[in-house]
Design an enzyme around this catalytic site. Structure first.
Site, PDB file in Angstrom:
ATOM      1  CB  CYS A 135       0.701  49.786 -15.098  1.00 62.17           C
ATOM      2  SG  CYS A 135      -0.168  51.348 -15.276  1.00 62.17           S
ATOM      3  CB  CYS A 138      -2.697  50.429 -13.829  1.00 59.84           C
ATOM      4  SG  CYS A 138      -2.217  50.858 -15.502  1.00 59.84           S
ATOM      5  CG  ASP A 139      -2.182  47.677 -11.026  1.00 58.35           C
ATOM      6  OD1 ASP A 139      -3.374  47.879 -11.312  1.00 58.35           O
ATOM      7  OD2 ASP A 139      -1.452  46.901 -11.670  1.00 58.35           O
TER       8      ASP A 139
END
Length: 315
Positions: A135, A138-139
């Site tokens: 992701c 997300c990261d």
């Protein structure tokens, strides 16, 4: 006995939320069961450009899903957060069973979606969350000014790689073929991006490091040559993002009489009907040629109208 809803929907991605919206507007009693956040895969997508009617600039997965959720609330859709561990699909009442109890419906719409396919290399599981991710939204911020590698060559892989260039100083796409599978318009953008690089005819064999991802072995599929990649000494780490497709979330339905294809996806007809009367499937979980927000939402709308027709015929 538990309340028997007209429609029970398992999953609150675009398909499930669209189904809920249509059911609520049709004055049907409807319950959406979701184990996590609304939105499914689209909830972790940073930028959306191809959903008709969206905000032209600045639309994200979370912003689009938030409005879908609000629409469901407006029309009285009931919600519950729970993990389902068993199902009863046959009979007049369909049941979703959890540790908390049962959720019953005259009809069931399966909208459980799909999840990221693992890269398939040695050490992958051990370094998930320690350098290996699926992701970008997300990261990505964890890898600001670091080097990042993206495994895959389709639309999502290239789009996520381009997003990562906003954070990482260098992004390299690792692809097992000698050309990308992404749409030409996406490829054109990618090849113009100075921070984006390509490693062709290559697969990841192993990832490793001392507690955090700092080395990787890749193999050229044509020559068989192995190459070890080590993180820059000053960095001490790098990131590997896997975007090589998805797998359906259908394990709970195995052995329950529901037809699944060889990959685990649910075959339906054009009306979202499965092989079990009163059970419908919508969105990424079903066999289809295009998995996008717009097709998932359409599936959900069709499934709900068919639920209403099914109920009327039964009564």
């Amino acid at each position: 006995m538990s309340k028997i809803y007209d429609v029970v929907i398992l999953g609150a991605g675009p398909a499930g939320l669209a189904a809920g919206l249509y059911a609520g507007r049709a004055r049907m009693s409807v319950l959406i069961v979701e184990k996590g956040k609304d939105g499914g895969q689209i909830a972790i997508t940073d930028e959306i450009e191809n959903y008709p009617g969206q905000i032209v600039e600045g639309e994200s997965g979370p912003s689009l899903i938030a409005r879908m959720t609000e629409q469901c609330e407006k029309f009285g859709v009931e919600r519950v957060t729970d993990v389902i561990n068993d199902v009863v699909l046959k009979g007049d009442v369909k049941k979703l069973i959890s540790a908390k109890g049962e959720y019953c419906g005259k009809t069931l719409i399966i909208a459980t979606g799909a999840f990221a396919r693992p890269i398939g290399c040695k050490g992958e599981k051990e370094f998930m969350g320690k350098g290996v991710s699926y992701c970008a939204t997300c990261d990505a911020n964890f890898f600001e000014d670091f080097e990042v590698y993206v495994v895959g060559g389709g639309d999502s892989a290239v789009e996520e790689a381009m997003y990562l260039t906003k954070f990482a100083r260098k992004v390299t796409i690792i692809h097992r073929r000698d050309e990308l599978r992404a749409a030409k318009s996406i490829q054109e953008k990618a090849f113009k991006n100075p921070k984006l690089h390509f490693m062709w005819d290559t697969v990841v064999e192993e990832v490793g490091g001392d507690g955090i991802l700092s080395e990787m072995t890749v193999k050229n599929v044509k020559t068989g040559e192995l190459t070890k990649i080590v993180a820059d000494e000053e960095d001490g780490m790098f990131g590997v993002f896997g975007f090589i497709g998805t797998l359906p979330s259908t394990k709970i339905f195995e052995g329950k009489g529901l037809e699944l294809d060889e990959r685990g996806y649910i075959p339906t007809d054009d009306n979202m009907k499965t092989n079990i009367p009163g059970v419908f499937a919508a969105g990424d979980v079903r066999v289809k040629s295009l998995r996008q927000v717009v097709t998932a939402a359409a599936d959900g709308a069709i499934a709900t109208t068919q639920c209403e027709k099914y109920i009327n015929e039964m009564e």
